[in-house]
Design a protein around this motif. Structure first.
Motif, PDB file in Angstrom:
ATOM      1  N   ALA A 141       5.442   0.071 -12.839  1.00  0.00           N
ATOM      2  CA  ALA A 141       6.090   0.934 -11.841  1.00  0.00           C
ATOM      3  C   ALA A 141       5.687   0.585 -10.416  1.00  0.00           C
ATOM      4  O   ALA A 141       5.753   1.426  -9.519  1.00  0.00           O
ATOM      5  CB  ALA A 141       5.804   2.410 -12.122  1.00  0.00           C
ATOM      6  N   VAL A 142       5.272  -0.666 -10.189  1.00  0.00           N
ATOM      7  CA  VAL A 142       4.877  -1.138  -8.857  1.00  0.00           C
ATOM      8  C   VAL A 142       5.953  -2.088  -8.332  1.00  0.00           C
ATOM      9  O   VAL A 142       6.380  -3.002  -9.052  1.00  0.00           O
ATOM     10  CB  VAL A 142       3.516  -1.858  -8.891  1.00  0.00           C
ATOM     11  N   GLU A 143       6.384  -1.853  -7.092  1.00  0.00           N
ATOM     12  CA  GLU A 143       7.325  -2.772  -6.481  1.00  0.00           C
ATOM     13  C   GLU A 143       7.010  -2.974  -5.012  1.00  0.00           C
ATOM     14  O   GLU A 143       6.425  -2.102  -4.364  1.00  0.00           O
ATOM     15  CB  GLU A 143       8.772  -2.306  -6.661  1.00  0.00           C
ATOM     16  N   VAL A 144       7.413  -4.124  -4.511  1.00  0.00           N
ATOM     17  CA  VAL A 144       7.237  -4.475  -3.103  1.00  0.00           C
ATOM     18  C   VAL A 144       8.588  -4.313  -2.420  1.00  0.00           C
ATOM     19  O   VAL A 144       9.602  -4.818  -2.907  1.00  0.00           O
ATOM     20  CB  VAL A 144       6.728  -5.923  -2.954  1.00  0.00           C
TER      21      VAL A 144
ATOM     22  N   ARG B  63      -3.914   4.536  -5.634  1.00  0.00           N
ATOM     23  CA  ARG B  63      -4.223   3.506  -4.630  1.00  0.00           C
ATOM     24  C   ARG B  63      -5.016   2.370  -5.278  1.00  0.00           C
ATOM     25  O   ARG B  63      -4.745   1.186  -5.024  1.00  0.00           O
ATOM     26  CB  ARG B  63      -5.023   4.118  -3.480  1.00  0.00           C
ATOM     27  N   GLN B  64      -5.992   2.719  -6.128  1.00  0.00           N
ATOM     28  CA  GLN B  64      -6.784   1.692  -6.789  1.00  0.00           C
ATOM     29  C   GLN B  64      -5.934   0.883  -7.755  1.00  0.00           C
ATOM     30  O   GLN B  64      -6.066  -0.353  -7.828  1.00  0.00           O
ATOM     31  CB  GLN B  64      -7.951   2.339  -7.545  1.00  0.00           C
ATOM     32  N   LEU B  65      -5.042   1.557  -8.482  1.00  0.00           N
ATOM     33  CA  LEU B  65      -4.131   0.842  -9.382  1.00  0.00           C
ATOM     34  C   LEU B  65      -3.278  -0.139  -8.601  1.00  0.00           C
ATOM     35  O   LEU B  65      -3.087  -1.294  -9.019  1.00  0.00           O
ATOM     36  CB  LEU B  65      -3.259   1.862 -10.113  1.00  0.00           C
ATOM     37  N   LEU B  66      -2.785   0.304  -7.452  1.00  0.00           N
ATOM     38  CA  LEU B  66      -1.943  -0.544  -6.613  1.00  0.00           C
ATOM     39  C   LEU B  66      -2.732  -1.737  -6.091  1.00  0.00           C
ATOM     40  O   LEU B  66      -2.262  -2.884  -6.131  1.00  0.00           O
ATOM     41  CB  LEU B  66      -1.395   0.282  -5.463  1.00  0.00           C
ATOM     42  N   THR B  67      -3.935  -1.485  -5.619  1.00  0.00           N
ATOM     43  CA  THR B  67      -4.792  -2.557  -5.101  1.00  0.00           C
ATOM     44  C   THR B  67      -5.097  -3.579  -6.190  1.00  0.00           C
ATOM     45  O   THR B  67      -5.049  -4.796  -5.955  1.00  0.00           O
ATOM     46  CB  THR B  67      -6.094  -1.966  -4.544  1.00  0.00           C
ATOM     47  N   ASP B  68      -5.422  -3.095  -7.386  1.00  0.00           N
ATOM     48  CA  ASP B  68      -5.731  -3.993  -8.503  1.00  0.00           C
ATOM     49  C   ASP B  68      -4.512  -4.829  -8.883  1.00  0.00           C
ATOM     50  O   ASP B  68      -4.626  -6.029  -9.164  1.00  0.00           O
ATOM     51  CB  ASP B  68      -6.204  -3.189  -9.717  1.00  0.00           C
ATOM     52  N   LYS B  69      -3.341  -4.203  -8.892  1.00  0.00           N
ATOM     53  CA  LYS B  69      -2.120  -4.926  -9.259  1.00  0.00           C
ATOM     54  C   LYS B  69      -1.800  -6.019  -8.227  1.00  0.00           C
ATOM     55  O   LYS B  69      -1.436  -7.140  -8.595  1.00  0.00           O
ATOM     56  CB  LYS B  69      -0.946  -3.946  -9.371  1.00  0.00           C
TER      57      LYS B  69
END
Length: 217
Positions: free
Chosen positions: A55-58, A170-176
């Motif tokens: 569920a992460v997108e740029v 935020r941590q999940l996003l940073t790790d991804k």
């Protein structure tokens, strides 16, 4: 219990159950209508540059204008509440030099900071600009142009995000981002918290929340 009493209790239970089911159905119907209405609201234009999974997108956003309140408060929730009311006063209450009101858009943006400051902002319609928008009469509210930018977001459902949920996302996003390696957050980037649905009527499992970081591109 006598047979007649047992039958009466059974009938009462059925009636109560039917009433509760009808109330739940009505409540869900109202919530579904609110969800659909929110999904139809105007949003800033962006294009998805990359989907990173989970569920992460740029996204690459076009410029837009916000009405923003900067609040110092003892808790994030208190700052969010005060900031939301201030921005809503500008949008819906005509608290500006022309007494204008505006259509609701999405998302409601929040930037929580470590120094007990919370920035809350409403996105203005795409046909508005700093030149056309009236000056706010509430000293808490300022108009600001958000320039074109690229940001990564993780999307999730649920109630209004708490500080702990925001930290985890935020941590999940940073790790991804670190795992993929193609993108990295700007140094000291603010955490962006976006909410696309109301926090009361829309069922929690339908509410769209996002936590994001602006990227260094």
């Amino acid at each position: 219990l006598r047979f007649a009493d047992a039958m009466l209790l059974t009938q009462i239970a059925k009636i109560v159950g039917g009433v509760l089911l009808a109330l739940w159905a009505a409540r869900f119907g109202v919530g579904l209508a609110a969800w659909r209405a929110a999904n139809a609201l105007e949003q800033p234009r962006y294009r998805v540059v990359a989907s990173l999974g989970g569920a992460v997108e740029v996204r690459e956003y076009e410029p837009y204008v916000v009405a923003e309140a900067t609040i110092r408060a003892p808790t994030m929730a208190a700052g969010m509440g005060t900031g939301f009311r201030a921005c809503a006063g500008y949008i819906f209450g005509g608290k500006n030099r022309r007494g204008r009101t505006f259509a609701m858009t999405a998302p409601v943006r929040m930037i929580p900071r470590a120094d007990d400051v919370v920035k809350v902002s409403f996105v203005m319609a795409r046909n508005e600009s700093l030149r056309t928008l009236p000056v706010p009469t509430d000293a808490l509210v300022k108009l600001r142009s958000v320039p074109k930018h690229t940001a990564a977001f993780v999307r999730f459902a649920g109630g209004r995000p708490t500080p702990s949920v925001i930290d985890k996302k935020r941590q999940l996003l940073t790790d991804k981002l670190a795992l993929k390696g193609a993108y990295r957050p700007k140094p000291n980037a603010d955490v962006l918290v976006y909410g696309y649905h109301d926090p009361f009527i829309t069922p929690k499992f339908l509410r769209r929340n996002e936590v994001g970081l602006e990227l260094d591109v």
